[in-house]
Scaffold this active site. Structure first.
Site, PDB file in Angstrom:
ATOM      1  N   ASP A  16       0.856  -1.182   0.000  1.00  9.43           N
ATOM      2  CA  ASP A  16       0.000   0.000   0.000  1.00  9.43           C
ATOM      3  C   ASP A  16       0.889   1.228   0.000  1.00  9.43           C
ATOM      4  OD1 ASP A  16       1.074   0.269   2.526  1.00  9.43           O
ATOM      5  OD2 ASP A  16      -0.822   0.240   3.598  1.00  9.43           O
ATOM      6  N   ASP A  53       1.341   4.777   2.349  1.00  8.09           N
ATOM      7  CA  ASP A  53       0.923   5.356   3.642  1.00  8.09           C
ATOM      8  C   ASP A  53       1.328   6.828   3.727  1.00  8.09           C
ATOM      9  OD1 ASP A  53       0.336   2.612   5.027  1.00  8.09           O
ATOM     10  OD2 ASP A  53       2.390   2.394   4.311  1.00  8.09           O
ATOM     11  N   ASP A 102      -3.327   4.303   2.844  1.00  5.76           N
ATOM     12  CA  ASP A 102      -3.653   4.628   4.239  1.00  5.76           C
ATOM     13  C   ASP A 102      -3.328   6.092   4.500  1.00  5.76           C
ATOM     14  OD1 ASP A 102      -4.543   2.133   5.021  1.00  5.76           O
ATOM     15  OD2 ASP A 102      -2.585   1.477   5.755  1.00  5.76           O
TER      16      ASP A 102
HETATM   17  P1  8DG Z   1       4.281  -2.430   3.045  1.00  7.49           P
HETATM   18  O1  8DG Z   1       3.049  -1.591   3.024  1.00  7.49           O
HETATM   19  O2  8DG Z   1       5.361  -1.915   2.168  1.00  7.49           O
HETATM   20  O3  8DG Z   1       3.979  -3.864   2.804  1.00  7.49           O
HETATM   21  O4  8DG Z   1       4.917  -2.348   4.504  1.00  7.49           O
HETATM   22  P2  8DG Z   1       4.724  -1.225   5.584  1.00  7.49           P
HETATM   23  O5  8DG Z   1       4.410   0.094   4.958  1.00  7.49           O
HETATM   24  O6  8DG Z   1       5.871  -1.295   6.508  1.00  7.49           O
HETATM   25  O7  8DG Z   1       3.476  -1.777   6.393  1.00  7.49           O
HETATM   26  P3  8DG Z   1       2.033  -1.161   6.650  1.00  7.49           P
HETATM   27  O8  8DG Z   1       1.157  -2.346   6.967  1.00  7.49           O
HETATM   28  O9  8DG Z   1       1.566  -0.285   5.548  1.00  7.49           O
HETATM   29  O10 8DG Z   1       2.194  -0.352   7.976  1.00  7.49           O
HETATM   30  C1  8DG Z   1       2.936   0.849   8.041  1.00  7.49           C
HETATM   31  C2  8DG Z   1       3.202   1.201   9.461  1.00  7.49           C
HETATM   32  O11 8DG Z   1       2.016   1.595  10.093  1.00  7.49           O
HETATM   33  C3  8DG Z   1       3.756   0.029  10.260  1.00  7.49           C
HETATM   34  O12 8DG Z   1       4.826   0.474  11.039  1.00  7.49           O
HETATM   35  C4  8DG Z   1       2.658  -0.370  11.158  1.00  7.49           C
HETATM   36  C5  8DG Z   1       1.903   0.928  11.325  1.00  7.49           C
HETATM   37  N1  8DG Z   1       0.506   0.772  11.668  1.00  7.49           N
HETATM   38  C6  8DG Z   1      -0.498   0.094  11.023  1.00  7.49           C
HETATM   39  N2  8DG Z   1      -1.647   0.186  11.720  1.00  7.49           N
HETATM   40  C7  8DG Z   1      -1.389   0.945  12.794  1.00  7.49           C
HETATM   41  C8  8DG Z   1      -2.169   1.427  13.855  1.00  7.49           C
HETATM   42  O13 8DG Z   1      -3.361   1.161  13.954  1.00  7.49           O
HETATM   43  N3  8DG Z   1      -1.525   2.215  14.759  1.00  7.49           N
HETATM   44  C9  8DG Z   1      -0.203   2.537  14.639  1.00  7.49           C
HETATM   45  N4  8DG Z   1       0.366   3.318  15.546  1.00  7.49           N
HETATM   46  N5  8DG Z   1       0.549   2.097  13.646  1.00  7.49           N
HETATM   47  C10 8DG Z   1      -0.030   1.312  12.746  1.00  7.49           C
HETATM   48  O14 8DG Z   1      -0.333  -0.498   9.956  1.00  7.49           O
HETATM   49 MN    MN Z   2       2.655   0.360   3.808  1.00  6.67          MN
HETATM   50 MN    MN Z   3      -0.502   0.705   5.609  1.00  9.70          MN
END
Ligand code: 8DG
Ligand code: MN
Ligand code: MN
Length: 372
Positions: free
Chosen positions: A204, A206, A296
């Site tokens: 995704d 972010d 996100d």
């Molecule tokens: P990717 O998308 O490249 O596969 O990996 P990523 O970007 O590292 O993973 P991600 O699933 O998109 O998550 C990004 C960051 O956000 C990760 O450190 C975890 C964090 N995160 C969530 N949900 C929540 C939440 O509800 N609260 C907090 N504080 N952090 C969160 O994904």
């Molecule tokens: Mn991500």
């Molecule tokens: Mn994410």
């Protein structure tokens, strides 16, 4: 020929947040095996075992060279008996029978496929498997009730399981910046998650959004979302409002890991431009005019920005280890909103990630070295 082989014995600190973990992994075969076991544990609802395998994999990711012998691992933390057995098998025969059996297992494959649907968690996937639903075809045929997220997830399954590239992330960023700039001039958009850590692809994209004047960011998310929607950029969105109140959390009820920011889980309809993201976009019908991308969005007040930035940059294990370090080694409580010091009974302010690491008594680790 004399055989005097020098074998380096590795040693590394025990918390991932004390180590520098780049994307340059010298032990990918080992860490892939351990990550698969972690994934299987998580998909089976065994989170404790999942974390143990994630920690073991992360310890190996931080090593400067490939491991060739088990005897090199004496100073490497977080390696339990199970992990060591897997490592031994891979070093001796190139593969772990347990991991290979898992890769072929019908249940594991089904869990991967079903949880690969946006909106489908471990519990739902497990229930469906119990009802004999193992594939997308079986899911479509048997027609269990799906919620709105799951319907969008199933409709855009292929797109959402195709990795998002950096160019696509940049295109999404341009859209989010246009949206933020239009509904709240002066708003600042920061790329977070894996792309901030330097990854070339992600599942995704972010973003963290704030405004330099405290309070101006309040209520931003609904405006942002309606702008995006009106411009045709949203295939799906679910917005959660901010529910964080420092006074209410208080020292007695430390902020939980789940954060309370205004937050939006969405699926973007991203126009495909010539020269970008072409791979796989073609297919039978020629190039499609757009693709679905998971995005996100998080909005934070500027006073909490550094904590939100640190908390949302990841990796997930790095975050978990930071909180564990804070609690176990510093008697502090870290969240994506704040850092509370139990010894001093007060919140520690910070306006940069560097300050937070300093409060925690840790050497600063830049995002590109948080790939634990
Ligand atoms: P990717 O998308 O490249 O596969 O990996 P990523 O970007 O590292 O993973 P991600 O699933 O998109 O998550 C990004 C960051 O956000 C990760 O450190 C975890 C964090 N995160 C969530 N949900 C929540 C939440 O509800 N609260 C907090 N504080 N952090 C969160 O994904
Ligand atoms: Mn991500
Ligand atoms: Mn994410």
């Amino acid at each position: 020929l004399q055989q005097t082989e020098e074998v380096e014995v590795f040693s590394t600190p025990s918390y991932a947040c004390q180590r520098r973990t780049t994307l340059d992994n010298h032990n990918a075969v080992l860490t892939d095996a351990l990550s698969l076991l972690a994934e299987n544990a998580e998909l089976s609802g065994e989170d404790g075992r999942g974390v143990a395998f994630r920690r073991a994999a992360a310890a190996l990711k931080a090593l400067p060279l490939p491991v060739t012998r088990l005897t090199q691992l004496g100073g490497v933390p977080c390696l339990g008996g199970h992990s060591l057995r897997v490592i031994k098998d891979v070093l001796e025969s190139g593969a772990s029978p347990e991991v290979e059996a898992l890769r072929r297992s019908e249940r594991f494959k089904a869990l991967k496929v079903l949880t690969g649907i946006f909106g489908v968690g471990v519990k739902t996937a497990g229930r469906w498997i119990g009802e004999g639903i193992l594939t997308l075809r079986q899911l479509r045929d048997s027609g269990p009730t799906l919620n709105r997220a799951q319907r969008a997830g199933l409709r855009h399954y292929d797109d959402l399981n195709r990795p998002v590239g950096r160019a696509e992330a940049a295109a999404v960023a341009a859209v989010v910046e246009a949206a933020a700039g239009s509904v709240l001039p002066g708003a600042r958009v920061t790329l977070i998650g894996g792309f901030r850590r330097g990854k070339q692809t992600g599942h995704d994209v972010d973003f963290l959004i704030t405004h330099p004047e405290e309070g101006r960011e309040a209520g931003l998310m609904p405006k942002l979302v309606s702008w995006l929607d009106s411009q045709g950029f949203l295939l799906y969105q679910k917005t959660n409002s901010n529910s964080y109140l420092e006074a209410a959390e208080g020292p007695a009820r430390p902020a939980s890991n789940m954060d309370r920011f205004e937050r939006c889980f969405s699926v973007f309809k991203l126009p495909e431009e010539a020269g970008r993201g072409g791979a796989g976009a073609g297919g039978e019908g020629g190039p499609r005019p757009w693709r679905a991308v998971r995005v996100d969005l998080v909005v934070s007040p500027v006073s909490q920005f550094a904590f939100a930035l640190l908390g949302w940059t990841g990796s997930k294990l790095f975050e978990r280890e930071l909180r564990r370090w804070a609690g176990h080694e510093m008697n502090m409580c870290l969240s994506s909103h704040a850092l509370y010091d139990h010894r001093q009974s007060r919140y520690l302010r910070a306006s940069s990630e560097e300050e937070i690491f300093a409060h925690l008594g840790l050497e600063y680790i830049p995002p590109s070295e948080r790939n634990a």
